[in-house]
Structure formats: structure tokens, C-alpha cells
Design an enzyme around this catalytic site. Structure first.
Site, PDB file in Angstrom:
ATOM      1  N   SER A  53       0.833  -1.206   0.000  1.00  0.00           N
ATOM      2  CA  SER A  53       0.000   0.000   0.000  1.00  0.00           C
ATOM      3  C   SER A  53       0.868   1.256   0.000  1.00  0.00           C
ATOM      4  O   SER A  53       0.610   2.213  -0.747  1.00  0.00           O
ATOM      5  CB  SER A  53      -0.922   0.010   1.223  1.00  0.00           C
ATOM      6  OG  SER A  53      -1.837  -1.053   1.179  1.00  0.00           O
ATOM      7  N   HIS A  84      -3.096   6.495   3.514  1.00  0.00           N
ATOM      8  CA  HIS A  84      -3.340   5.064   3.736  1.00  0.00           C
ATOM      9  C   HIS A  84      -4.643   4.847   4.495  1.00  0.00           C
ATOM     10  O   HIS A  84      -5.392   3.900   4.213  1.00  0.00           O
ATOM     11  CB  HIS A  84      -2.168   4.469   4.511  1.00  0.00           C
ATOM     12  CG  HIS A  84      -2.252   2.996   4.724  1.00  0.00           C
ATOM     13  ND1 HIS A  84      -2.465   2.431   5.962  1.00  0.00           N
ATOM     14  CD2 HIS A  84      -2.162   1.957   3.855  1.00  0.00           C
ATOM     15  CE1 HIS A  84      -2.485   1.115   5.849  1.00  0.00           C
ATOM     16  NE2 HIS A  84      -2.313   0.800   4.592  1.00  0.00           N
TER      17      HIS A  84
END
Length: 222
Positions: free
Chosen positions: A21, A47
Site C-alpha cells: 500500500s 493510507h
């Protein structure tokens, strides 16, 4: 694990999911104005939200990161406007330095005083916290009135927080409270506009606590 869909996840390993990510965030964000010490906060905010516009809108006082790290390492308290921040933040890292996370918005005396004065509990809880803690980190993600009250106390010389993380979400006074915060000459982390929220503040605070732990580890190396 067999997923009954045509799409297959890139990985199901927890440690790899976060790393992948972060790689995707860095690639998609591209060039940005943030310093090396500010970027981990922006990265964790994106995130937590999957919102690049929010990440790009973040604003840092030049001393914000170092002030936050110093406050945590000194065992200062974190004062949150709502329980959601208290629940989401990594308390073990903060407690490892001797601090803790406090929320006063549901205290009986706060509720009683807010009712008596016909004002918000967020304002009264901010006043109460200011009497109890000095030099702490204020984490405000929900209540613009809490942020505006803290700004008033700072301007009047009654409050001296070590860092203000002020990113309340909403339509009424949210963007305006952050505009006022950016005018202060004390360490702050905020963003421009209506976006924000407790999850975003938690992400920023967790990023700083991770940096504080790493700084402590480097300082203790032989």
C-alpha cells in the site's frame, strides 16, 4: 485461500499488504512539497483514507514533527476531542514513554457545565484539559468548536500545547477553524478544507509515535 471471485488479491500477508500500500501511495502521489520527516504522516493519512486530495491538502508548521516527537518522548499527554481517537491510537507506544491519551467530553462535570452555559461539551472539555495538562498534544478530528476554543486559549496566553493536530471534518466551522489554526505560530498539523476526521488524526498521531519510538531507539544505541 481460495477466493470465489475472478479477482485475486496481490497478497494476503498482513505485513506485505501495508508495505505494498505504501509503495502504491508513493508512486501515485508523485512529486510533492513535503519534507522527509513530514511525508510519513501524509503517507499514513492517505493510507487511512485512500484520499490523495486530503493528503495533498495537509499543512505543517515547520517545527511540528520534531515538537510532536519531543512531547511524546517527554511523556506528555495526548488530549483527544472524542473517544474514537482514544480507541484508535496506538496507546502502547504513548504509554511506553510515560504518557497517556485522555478524553473529557463525556465527563459528568463537563456535560453539566456545557448545559449550564448552553455551549458545546467540546468547548468545556477543552477548557478542562487546559487546566490539567501543559505541553501535551491536542488531537482534534471531530469538533471544530474544540479547535477554536484551543486557539482562543493559545492567543490569550492561557494554553501552551506542545503540538496541535487539528483536522476536524464537517461543514459548520470545520474549514474555518483550520484556517485559524494555520495563523498560529506554534507547532501544528492540519489540512485545508472540510475533509478530516478522527481516523485521519489517529493516522497522523500514529505516524509521529512511530517516529518517536525510532528516535528513542537510535538515541539508546551504544
Amino acid at each position: 485461500m481460495d477466493f470465489k471471485t475472478e479477482f485475486k488479491p496481490l497478497t494476503v500477508q498482513p505485513q506485505e499488504i501495508e508495505g505494498k500500500s505504501f509503495e502504491m501511495i508513493t508512486e501515485e502521489l508523485g512529486e510533492h512539497p513535503f519534507t522527509d520527516e513530514q511525508y510519513p504522516v501524509v503517507q499514513r493519512v492517505i493510507h487511512a483514507s485512500a484520499d490523495f486530495e486530503l493528503g495533498r491538502s495537509m499543512v505543517f508548521h515547520p517545527d511540528a514533527i520534531q515538537a510532536g516527537i519531543a512531547a511524546l518522548r517527554a511523556g506528555q499527554s495526548v488530549i483527544a476531542d472524542v473517544q474514537m481517537i482514544q480507541a484508535g491510537v496506538s496507546k502502547d507506544r504513548i504509554r511506553g514513554f510515560g504518557g497517556d491519551v485522555h478524553v473529557h467530553i463525556s465527563d459528568p462535570d463537563v456535560m453539566e457545565e456545557a448545559k449550564r452555559l448552553n455551549t458545546t461539551r467540546a468547548i468545556i472539555s477543552t477548557r478542562k484539559a487546559n487546566q490539567l495538562y501543559e505541553g501535551g498534544i491536542y488531537a482534534i478530528g471531530n469538533a471544530p468548536t474544540a479547535l477554536l476554543e484551543l486557539i482562543r486559549l493559545v492567543k490569550e496566553g492561557e494554553a501552551k500545547p506542545g503540538l496541535i493536530i487539528g483536522m476536524p471534518v464537517g461543514f459548520v466551522s470545520a474549514a474555518e477553524s483550520k484556517d485559524e489554526l494555520r495563523k498560529l505560530d506554534i507547532p501544528f498539523i492540519t489540512n485545508i478544507g472540510r475533509k478530516g476526521g478522527s481516523t485521519i488524526v489517529v493516522a497522523a498521531l500514529n505516524a509521529i509515535s512511530l517516529m518517536a519510538v525510532r528516535a528513542e531507539s537510535l538515541n539508546n544505541r551504544p
